[in-house]
Design a protein around this motif. Structure first.
Motif, mmCIF file in Angstrom:
data_model
loop_
_atom_site.group_PDB
_atom_site.id
_atom_site.type_symbol
_atom_site.label_atom_id
_atom_site.label_comp_id
_atom_site.label_asym_id
_atom_site.label_seq_id
_atom_site.Cartn_x
_atom_site.Cartn_y
_atom_site.Cartn_z
ATOM 1 N N VAL A 1 0.840 -1.201 0.000
ATOM 2 C CA VAL A 1 0.000 0.000 0.000
ATOM 3 C C VAL A 1 0.870 1.243 0.000
ATOM 4 C CG1 VAL A 1 -1.690 1.327 1.313
ATOM 5 C CG2 VAL A 1 -1.968 -1.140 1.070
ATOM 6 N N LEU A 2 1.852 1.288 0.906
ATOM 7 C CA LEU A 2 2.731 2.454 0.980
ATOM 8 C C LEU A 2 3.500 2.634 -0.329
ATOM 9 C CD1 LEU A 2 4.099 4.781 2.420
ATOM 10 C CD2 LEU A 2 5.669 3.143 3.478
ATOM 11 N N THR A 3 4.005 1.568 -0.904
ATOM 12 C CA THR A 3 4.744 1.674 -2.162
ATOM 13 C C THR A 3 3.854 2.243 -3.261
ATOM 14 O OG1 THR A 3 6.240 -0.132 -1.587
ATOM 15 C CG2 THR A 3 5.988 0.377 -3.925
ATOM 16 N N GLY A 4 2.628 1.780 -3.339
ATOM 17 C CA GLY A 4 1.707 2.304 -4.346
ATOM 18 C C GLY A 4 1.365 3.762 -4.116
ATOM 19 N N VAL A 5 1.159 4.139 -2.869
ATOM 20 C CA VAL A 5 0.852 5.525 -2.543
ATOM 21 C C VAL A 5 2.033 6.425 -2.895
ATOM 22 C CG1 VAL A 5 0.402 7.120 -0.634
ATOM 23 C CG2 VAL A 5 -0.841 4.961 -0.778
ATOM 24 N N LEU A 6 3.250 5.974 -2.601
ATOM 25 C CA LEU A 6 4.434 6.764 -2.923
ATOM 26 C C LEU A 6 4.597 6.922 -4.432
ATOM 27 C CD1 LEU A 6 6.864 5.248 -0.289
ATOM 28 C CD2 LEU A 6 6.038 7.614 -0.339
ATOM 29 N N ARG A 7 4.299 5.882 -5.181
ATOM 30 C CA ARG A 7 4.364 5.973 -6.639
ATOM 31 C C ARG A 7 3.367 7.002 -7.150
ATOM 32 N NH1 ARG A 7 3.088 0.686 -8.507
ATOM 33 N NH2 ARG A 7 5.139 0.151 -7.693
ATOM 34 N N PRO B 1 2.701 11.648 2.105
ATOM 35 C CA PRO B 1 3.383 10.376 2.362
ATOM 36 C C PRO B 1 4.901 10.494 2.389
ATOM 37 C CG PRO B 1 1.595 10.063 0.798
ATOM 38 C CD PRO B 1 1.766 11.541 0.965
ATOM 39 N N LEU B 2 5.459 11.436 1.627
ATOM 40 C CA LEU B 2 6.905 11.642 1.643
ATOM 41 C C LEU B 2 7.361 12.184 2.994
ATOM 42 C CD1 LEU B 2 7.212 13.224 -1.895
ATOM 43 C CD2 LEU B 2 7.999 10.950 -1.226
ATOM 44 N N LEU B 3 6.548 13.057 3.592
ATOM 45 C CA LEU B 3 6.892 13.559 4.919
ATOM 46 C C LEU B 3 6.785 12.448 5.960
ATOM 47 C CD1 LEU B 3 7.705 15.919 6.691
ATOM 48 C CD2 LEU B 3 5.291 16.542 6.908
ATOM 49 N N LEU B 4 5.818 11.548 5.791
ATOM 50 C CA LEU B 4 5.734 10.398 6.695
ATOM 51 C C LEU B 4 7.017 9.573 6.628
ATOM 52 C CD1 LEU B 4 2.094 9.074 6.099
ATOM 53 C CD2 LEU B 4 2.890 10.606 7.903
ATOM 54 N N VAL B 5 7.487 9.311 5.411
ATOM 55 C CA VAL B 5 8.704 8.505 5.230
ATOM 56 C C VAL B 5 9.894 9.180 5.890
ATOM 57 C CG1 VAL B 5 10.374 7.716 3.510
ATOM 58 C CG2 VAL B 5 7.933 7.313 3.158
#
Length: 697
Positions: A245-251, A633-637
């Motif tokens: 899910v996270l990978t897809g959201v980041l894409r 999501p980038l700020l979450l990472v």
């Protein structure tokens, strides 16, 4: 890689409309591809609607929609079929509309005959334009201009009936019959055969045609918008996680941020705030988005800073709320821009100015070119001078706002709706208003300027700014903390009384570091309660407050960027009990919300509890894609990695707290100045490869 549990190619749906976006062009249509007359649909270019009707009829009927295929924000394929004839269930005629945006629109219409005998088909494309200003469309006001339509050969021409400076040309292949407002084809498609036409919509501004960012006949993946997104991806850090899910959201984040990018006249990039209504430069939104996107590309931050520096206030103008040193709120290019919020350049924001200084120092730490950073120091100093002379209206050390005329925004923080600032009983605050998060931004801006001054050989400025920052921190704790409640007042009002509502604004005070550890510990505990944590993110206003409404814009909804800032703040205070646990819960809830929205976080969604409504309830007019939601999501990472590089000091700090469900988190080709490093983290452990000699980690 594990298959994603949602369709990463699903288009954005805003109020039932499909949204496509590329730079300053965006299109709203229904699921058949039609732009319906009398709705908010349209093709918009530079804040004006250049197509108000674009309806395709097959044999006089609306084609049946099968699906919308959409792998990039700037293009889509609408898959349709001829309605079955009476007494039959199936159709043998497939219709595909392939649409591409880029300073105009190109649509290829294809008919595929899947039957065993030839078929006759009639296509009619009904077209109209009204050149309505974006705000008129958004607010449902009738366009006062309209358009004059004419036919010229195989082209349809529309001219603005206002000042006549705007126009649009619609040109098609396959020999259509053209009349004002309609293109028609009558064709015979042989058995197993195909027929197609290509239609190009070209706007004109100031009586000059705008060159589209595509060519006739070229494949979508070869177009300029596609090349732009490919170049953005090639230059960006690759971020991936064990959680699909996270990978897809980041894409999706990477794709949407690329599509939302606009270049100024010098070719410098910045991010438009969001589709459909904010496809332009916004001070606050563009600055925060650039901050969040630093792990992908520092160049976006520099482009944003340079563009905003060029539009920085130079004089006092009550109509536009321009003041010397003040950073722009928004730039508008539409036909009504001089009548909206005082002018095309509107400055009514209280937070963009300190955020400018914060981002300048942060970009420098991330490896921005030192010459460019030095060139922007005068703009940073002008910004802090604005804080002192115009932002602090009464000399009490806090920055307040009050609109200069009745045309401006009543509230000028990020919660800028008319009722966005209220007390625990629900009473709206009376300006001048000093927001808690803005004091945090000013605190961080002063420390940022101090660090730059020290690095560039100006110790006097460094000492002065640090002293003022510490003085502000002490005064803030005294004036804003509510000891009997355990949170910061959202604001001080005109009487300097504390506006005592519990809001997500208080979490921004963790992000900037203005909160003391003692206050942070109490605030963390309070934010973790169910009246703030919905299970899908942090409410903007506690459900126990008088103005709470989970279906409102700012009084109880969930904004992904706001929750991401809260997560960043919580992990800044990771040593405080409960901070990491709450950060993980909020981050995971936000990812669950993203999955429910097809992998793309909207601007906001309703703040109902997860136990009451799952999946989350959409907010009906939420922007999607929206810049800071896409970047959240980038700020979450970055936050869970504790990633804080300092390129000038040749230092890479990591303090990972990666949620267990994320699995392995990897950043590949992270560019830090001249260095390129690779980071892999899991739980509280991290490894770095490629760190140059002389660097510390």
């Amino acid at each position: 890689m594990t298959v994603e549990p949602f369709n990463a190619g699903e288009p954005a749906v805003v109020g039932g409309a499909v949204t496509l976006v590329e730079g300053s062009t965006f299109c709203l249509s229904d699921h058949t591809g039609d732009i319906d007359h009398g709705t908010a649909h349209g093709l918009f270019f530079r804040d004006a609607r250049v197509l108000s009707r674009w309806q395709l009829r097959l044999d006089g009927h609306v084609p049946h929609a099968l699906s919308v295929l959409h792998h990039e924000a700037f293009g889509a394929r609408f898959v349709l079929r001829r309605p079955p004839t009476a007494g039959t269930a199936d159709s043998t005629l497939l219709l595909v509309r392939e649409r591409l945006l880029g300073d105009g629109l190109r649509e290829t219409i294809t008919l595929d005959n899947l039957g065993r005998e030839a078929t006759v088909a009639r296509l009619d494309l009904h077209v109209d334009a009204d050149f309505a200003d974006l705000f008129a469309v958004k607010e449902g006001r009738a366009a006062h201009r309209g358009a004059e339509a004419s036919a010229s050969g195989s082209d349809l021409l529309f001219r603005d009936l206002g000042d006549g400076s705007r126009g649009v040309t619609v040109a098609a292949t396959a020999d259509p019959v053209v009349a004002p407002g309609v293109l028609s084809w009558r064709v015979v498609v042989p058995a197993g055969g195909r027929w197609s036409t290509e239609i190009v919509v070209q706007p004109s501004v100031a009586n000059r045609p705008v060159q589209p960012r595509f060519h006739r006949g070229e494949r979508m993946e070869s177009s300029a918008p596609a090349r732009k997104i490919q170049a953005w991806r090639a230059a960006s850090t690759v971020v991936a996680a064990g959680d699909p899910v996270l990978t897809g959201v980041l894409r999706r984040s990477e794709s949407d941020l690329g599509a939302l990018q606009i270049q100024d006249q010098s070719g410098r990039p910045f991010v438009a705030a969001g589709a459909p209504w904010f496809m332009t430069l916004f001070g606050r939104d563009s600055l925060l988005t650039a901050w969040m996107a630093l792990p992908l590309d520092v160049g976006l931050a520099l482009g944003t800073l340079q563009t905003l520096a060029e539009t920085q206030g130079r004089r006092v103008d009550p109509t536009t709320e321009e003041e010397p040193g003040r950073v722009l709120h928004e730039l508008r290019l539409g036909p009504d821009s001089t009548d909206v919020l005082g002018g095309s350049h509107y400055y009514g924001t209280v937070d963009a100015t300190p955020l400018f200084v914060m981002l300048l120092a942060e970009a420098w730490r991330w490896g921005a070119d030192e010459e460019v950073v030095r060139s922007l120091l005068p703009a940073a100093d002008a910004a802090l001078t604005w804080v002192d002379r115009h932002g602090d209206r009464d000399g009490d050390g806090f920055v307040e706002y009050r609109r200069a005329t009745d045309r401006g925004l009543l509230n000028q923080g990020w919660k800028d709706s008319f009722d966005g600032v209220n007390d625990a009983d629900g009473r709206v605050a009376v300006p001048p208003i000093a927001l808690c998060e803005v004091q945090g931004y000013v605190y961080a801006a002063r420390l940022a300027r101090a660090e730059l001054a020290e690095a560039f050989g100006d110790p006097a400025t460094a000492a002065a700014q640090r002293e003022r920052a510490e003085k502000l921190r002490a005064a803030f704790a005294e004036a804003f903390w509510l000891p009997d409640r355990g949170w910061f007042a959202v604001a001080l009002d005109a009487r300097k009384a504390r506006v005592d509502a519990l809001t997500s604004n208080a979490a921004h005070c963790l992000w900037t570091g203005i909160a003391t550890d003692e206050h942070a510990a109490q605030l963390v505990a309070r934010l973790a309660e169910p009246d703030m944590d919905t299970g899908y993110g942090l409410r903007t206003l506690s459900s126990s407050m008088g103005a709470y409404n989970p279906m409102s814009y700012h009084n109880g909804s969930v904004w992904p960027h706001d929750t991401a800032i809260a997560v960043a703040g919580l992990l800044r205070y990771a040593h405080v009990p409960g901070a990491v646990e709450l950060a993980h819960r909020l981050a995971d809830g936000l990812l669950d919300a993203a999955a429910a929205f097809g992998g793309r976080l909207p601007e906001l969604f309703c703040g109902f509890s997860r136990t009451d409504f799952s999946p989350p309830v959409p907010y009906p007019t939420s922007c999607s894609p929206q810049a800071w939601a896409s970047a959240a999501p980038l700020l979450l990472v970055r936050s869970v990695l504790g990633l804080n590089p300092h390129v000038p000091q040749r230092r890479l700090a990591l303090s990972p707290h990666v949620p267990s469900r994320w699995g392995d988190l990897a950043l590949t080709d992270l560019r830090l100045g001249q260095a390129t490093v690779h980071i892999r983290a899991h739980g509280d452990r991290a490894e770095v490869d490629g760190l140059p000699d002389g660097w510390t980690s």
